[in-house]
Every structure is written in structure tokens, then in C-alpha cells.
Design an enzyme around this catalytic site. Sequence first.
Site, mmCIF file in Angstrom:
data_model
loop_
_atom_site.group_PDB
_atom_site.id
_atom_site.type_symbol
_atom_site.label_atom_id
_atom_site.label_comp_id
_atom_site.label_asym_id
_atom_site.label_seq_id
_atom_site.Cartn_x
_atom_site.Cartn_y
_atom_site.Cartn_z
ATOM 1 N N GLN A 205 1.035 -1.636 -0.517
ATOM 2 C CA GLN A 205 -0.002 0.431 -0.461
ATOM 3 C C GLN A 205 0.734 1.279 -0.061
ATOM 4 O OE1 GLN A 205 -2.110 2.129 3.144
ATOM 5 N NE2 GLN A 205 -4.507 1.050 1.573
ATOM 6 N N TYR B 287 -5.363 10.906 4.222
ATOM 7 C CA TYR B 287 -4.023 10.842 3.967
ATOM 8 C C TYR B 287 -3.927 11.657 2.571
ATOM 9 C CZ TYR B 287 -3.641 8.078 7.475
ATOM 10 O OH TYR B 287 -3.123 7.409 9.285
ATOM 11 N N ARG C 149 -7.535 2.574 -2.972
ATOM 12 C CA ARG C 149 -8.722 2.112 -1.729
ATOM 13 C C ARG C 149 -9.147 3.719 -2.031
ATOM 14 N NH1 ARG C 149 -7.849 0.330 4.569
ATOM 15 N NH2 ARG C 149 -10.093 -0.877 4.635
ATOM 16 N N GLY D 237 -9.221 -6.311 9.004
ATOM 17 C CA GLY D 237 -7.892 -5.703 9.394
ATOM 18 C C GLY D 237 -7.919 -6.449 11.111
ATOM 19 N N ARG D 238 -8.624 -5.923 12.143
ATOM 20 C CA ARG D 238 -8.002 -5.887 13.391
ATOM 21 C C ARG D 238 -8.176 -7.713 13.569
ATOM 22 N NH1 ARG D 238 -12.431 -2.694 15.371
ATOM 23 N NH2 ARG D 238 -12.885 -2.866 13.419
HETATM 24 C C1 LIG Z 1 -4.099 -0.989 14.011
HETATM 25 C C2 LIG Z 1 -4.433 -0.427 12.221
HETATM 26 C C3 LIG Z 1 -3.917 0.780 11.266
HETATM 27 C C4 LIG Z 1 -4.650 0.743 10.003
HETATM 28 N N1 LIG Z 1 -3.565 1.283 9.145
HETATM 29 C C5 LIG Z 1 -3.849 0.840 7.842
HETATM 30 C C6 LIG Z 1 -3.767 1.826 6.640
HETATM 31 O O1 LIG Z 1 -2.179 1.888 7.112
HETATM 32 N N2 LIG Z 1 -3.983 2.218 6.364
HETATM 33 C C7 LIG Z 1 -5.266 1.445 5.213
HETATM 34 O O2 LIG Z 1 -5.941 2.111 4.577
HETATM 35 N N3 LIG Z 1 -6.289 1.142 7.047
HETATM 36 C C8 LIG Z 1 -5.605 1.175 7.740
HETATM 37 N N4 LIG Z 1 -6.227 0.804 9.030
HETATM 38 C C9 LIG Z 1 -7.432 0.682 8.357
HETATM 39 C C10 LIG Z 1 -8.078 -0.788 8.293
HETATM 40 O O3 LIG Z 1 -7.233 -1.187 6.820
HETATM 41 C C11 LIG Z 1 -9.689 -1.156 8.060
HETATM 42 O O4 LIG Z 1 -9.976 -0.667 6.850
HETATM 43 C C12 LIG Z 1 -10.289 -0.388 9.313
HETATM 44 O O5 LIG Z 1 -9.006 -1.264 10.320
HETATM 45 C C13 LIG Z 1 -11.738 -1.567 10.122
HETATM 46 O O6 LIG Z 1 -11.410 -2.718 8.915
HETATM 47 P P1 LIG Z 1 -11.565 -4.376 10.197
HETATM 48 O O7 LIG Z 1 -12.987 -3.595 11.294
HETATM 49 O O8 LIG Z 1 -11.831 -5.487 9.982
HETATM 50 O O9 LIG Z 1 -10.631 -4.219 11.701
HETATM 51 C C14 LIG Z 1 -5.689 0.596 10.200
HETATM 52 C C15 LIG Z 1 -6.790 -0.113 10.977
HETATM 53 C C16 LIG Z 1 -5.880 -0.785 12.004
HETATM 54 C C17 LIG Z 1 -6.929 -1.847 13.100
#
Ligand SMILES: Cc1cc2nc3c(=O)[nH]c(=O)nc-3n(C[C@H](O)[C@H](O)[C@H](O)COP(=O)(O)O)c2cc1C
Length: 353
Positions: free
Chosen positions: A98, A177, A224, A310-311
Site C-alpha cells: 500500500q 491522507y 483504496r 483488519g483487526r
Molecule cells: C492498527 C490499524 C492500522 C491501520 N492502518 C491502515 C493503513 O495503513 N492503511 C489503511 O488503508 N487502513 C488502515 N487501517 C484501517 C484498516 O485497513 C481497516 O479498514 C479497519 O481496521 C476496519 O476493518 P476491521 O473492522 O476488519 O478492522 C488500520 C486499522 C488498524 C486497526
Amino acid sequence: MRALFDSYRLGAITLRNRIVMAPMTRNRADENGDPNELMIEYYTQRASMGLIITEGTAPEHVGKAYPGIPGMYSDSQSLGWRKITDSVHALNGTIFLQLMHSGRISHKKITGLVPMSPSAIKPAGEIFTGITNDTFEIPLEMSLSDIENTRLAFVGAAKRAIDAGFDGVEIHAANGYLLHQFLATNSNLRTDEYGGSPENRARYIIEIVDSISQIIGSGRVGIRLSPNGKFNDISENDVDETYGYLMNELSSKGLAYLHLAQQSGFDGIAFARSHFRGTLIANSGYGDQNKIETARRIIEEGQADLFSFGRLALANPDLPKRLASDAHLISADSKSFYSRGPIGYTDYPHLAP
Ligand SMILES: Cc1cc2nc3c(=O)[nH]c(=O)nc-3n(C[C@H](O)[C@H](O)[C@H](O)COP(=O)(O)O)c2cc1C
């Protein structure tokens, strides 16, 4: 019926399942932005995901959002990433990088440079600068030559990514961003060809998509978006019009995918399905309390082609195996999201064989 565990043909690549690891910043890179041994272990542990999308990675130094963010603009960074792609590929995984340029979401204390943005508008709030939080600074308004140089930096980083063995890149135009700052009405007050109408605010994203596609091929380029996202002090007053225009334009470009991060108050997944003709990755957002159910439904009903976690991918390195066997899922510990070292990073367990 399509299922999460079916393989998926993403251009020339076959993904072994439709489970995607969403990009997640973890701040574990070396001071100079080099990926390290710990990061090799982290990504390798997650190689069974259909597709790994890496943490946001800076295409140029001024675009580094936080301490510990990796970069893709130096030879040592390329070498570090090469070890990660080799290790993931050795387990038949697929991995995209990314590309995340922070724009105004950075600080002179992090990069030594004043952050840049389409307009000189300071975001509300504070940023972690290494030891404490500091209030954001007023960014420099990008000149036309800054815009051109940063476009070239994106292209350079994308080329480095392919040379370092990545299967493709994801252009981060979400979550407030730099590229989202161009798109959104409250962060872009420009009066030149990059500001004003939806066409003008979307221009920079389209130029970057086109320039990267020319060099590495559009089939290796994902993007994205987070329509109606408020993160990082973004506010958009013409979501339908702007994203309708942008997605229609992106539709004809033969991209690898559009990765949609769902936000509250707007059904971006359905919107993307009706405006974008290519592969759609859905992320149902932080607020979704029934992730697994949502993922199964979205894939089975064809609302998207792939689903990103994500998480759950952070806390369950063998997530596909756990989902396939209805095994216990570990919840992510948010205290270690952005800390240093292996705790809460590489110590989440795999299921016993
Ligand atoms: C620790 C953390 C770091 C993240 N860093 C990014 C990132 O670098 N780029 C991005 O597009 N989204 C980032 N996100 C958002 C995640 O890609 C995702 O959209 C978000 O966690 C919701 O999905 P989930 O409910 O499955 O966790 C981050 C989320 C978390 C929890």
C-alpha cells in the site's frame, strides 16, 4: 454459490481464497523506514490470506505519516521489502504494497520537513510524533511542481515495489491522507485545475493511477477509497457526485481492484458495485459487529468479490484456517497496535496443527 474459501482470479494471479488482510500501519519499521526481520515474520505468518495488503508505506520521505512507518524510496527499503515478498511467496502467498502519502497528516518532528497538502489547512487534532502528541501544523500548499514531483515519487515507489517482488500496489486514496485531501471539499480549496469541481479534485488521483499503470501495468494497480470518511478531519459535501465521477473513470482502466472502506452514513460497498465494473474488495468498517456473517453474505451474494479483514487478520495469523473450521477467533489488543517489538505483533498464536 461463491464462498469466502473459493479461489479468485485477480488478473494474472490466482488468489487461494477471497480473504484479504487489510492494510494496517504497525510502526515497526526501522528509523530510516527499512523493513526488518520482525516484519518478515509478521507478514510470513499471514501468508495463507488470499491477499495481503501491507501497511501504508511512504512513497517519499515527506509523505511519512508516523514514526516507524516503512518507506519505498531507498535501496535499503527495497532490499528489506524483497525479503518479505520472497518469504510470503515461498508459502504461495500474494502481497500488494500500500502506497500511502500522508500529506498534512505528518509533522516536522517526524520527517524534519513541513508537511504538504493541496491547501494550507491545518487538520484539527494532534499527532503522535515519537514521544508525545503534538498539534498538527499548517501544511504547505503544494505548488504545481510539488504536485508533479510527488506524482513521480508515487511512480518511483510503485516501480520499486514491482522490482522488490510485490504482486502489485494499492494506491491509498482513503482515510484522510494526501490523495483523499485532494478529493475532499474541506481540505482542497484550490482554484487551479486540481480544485473546485469533482473532476478537478479527482484529477490528481487519476493522474497517479494512470502514471503508475503505464509503468507497471494497470492489472497490478489497486486503489483504496473511503467515501464519506471523516477520519483525519475530512468532511465531504458531495460524496455521490465526486465518487460517482471517480469510480466511473476508474472503471475503464483495467485496474486490479477497488478496495472500499465502508463508512457510517453511506453504503459505499453498494455504491462501488454500481459505479465500478472491476474487482471489488469490501471492508465493512470498524462499526460492523458481525464481521464474519457480513463477509460470508457479501461474498455469497456477490456484493463484492473479496472481503478484507483488519483487526481479525492482525490477531489471527491463520484466519482462513480458523474461519474454515469455525475455530475460536482472538480479539486484537489495541494497546499494541502501534507499539514497538514483537508483543501484540508476532506473538498471536496459530491453531495447533
Ligand atoms: C492498527 C490499524 C492500522 C491501520 N492502518 C491502515 C493503513 O495503513 N492503511 C489503511 O488503508 N487502513 C488502515 N487501517 C484501517 C484498516 O485497513 C481497516 O479498514 C479497519 O481496521 C476496519 O476493518 P476491521 O473492522 O476488519 O478492522 C488500520 C486499522 C488498524 C486497526
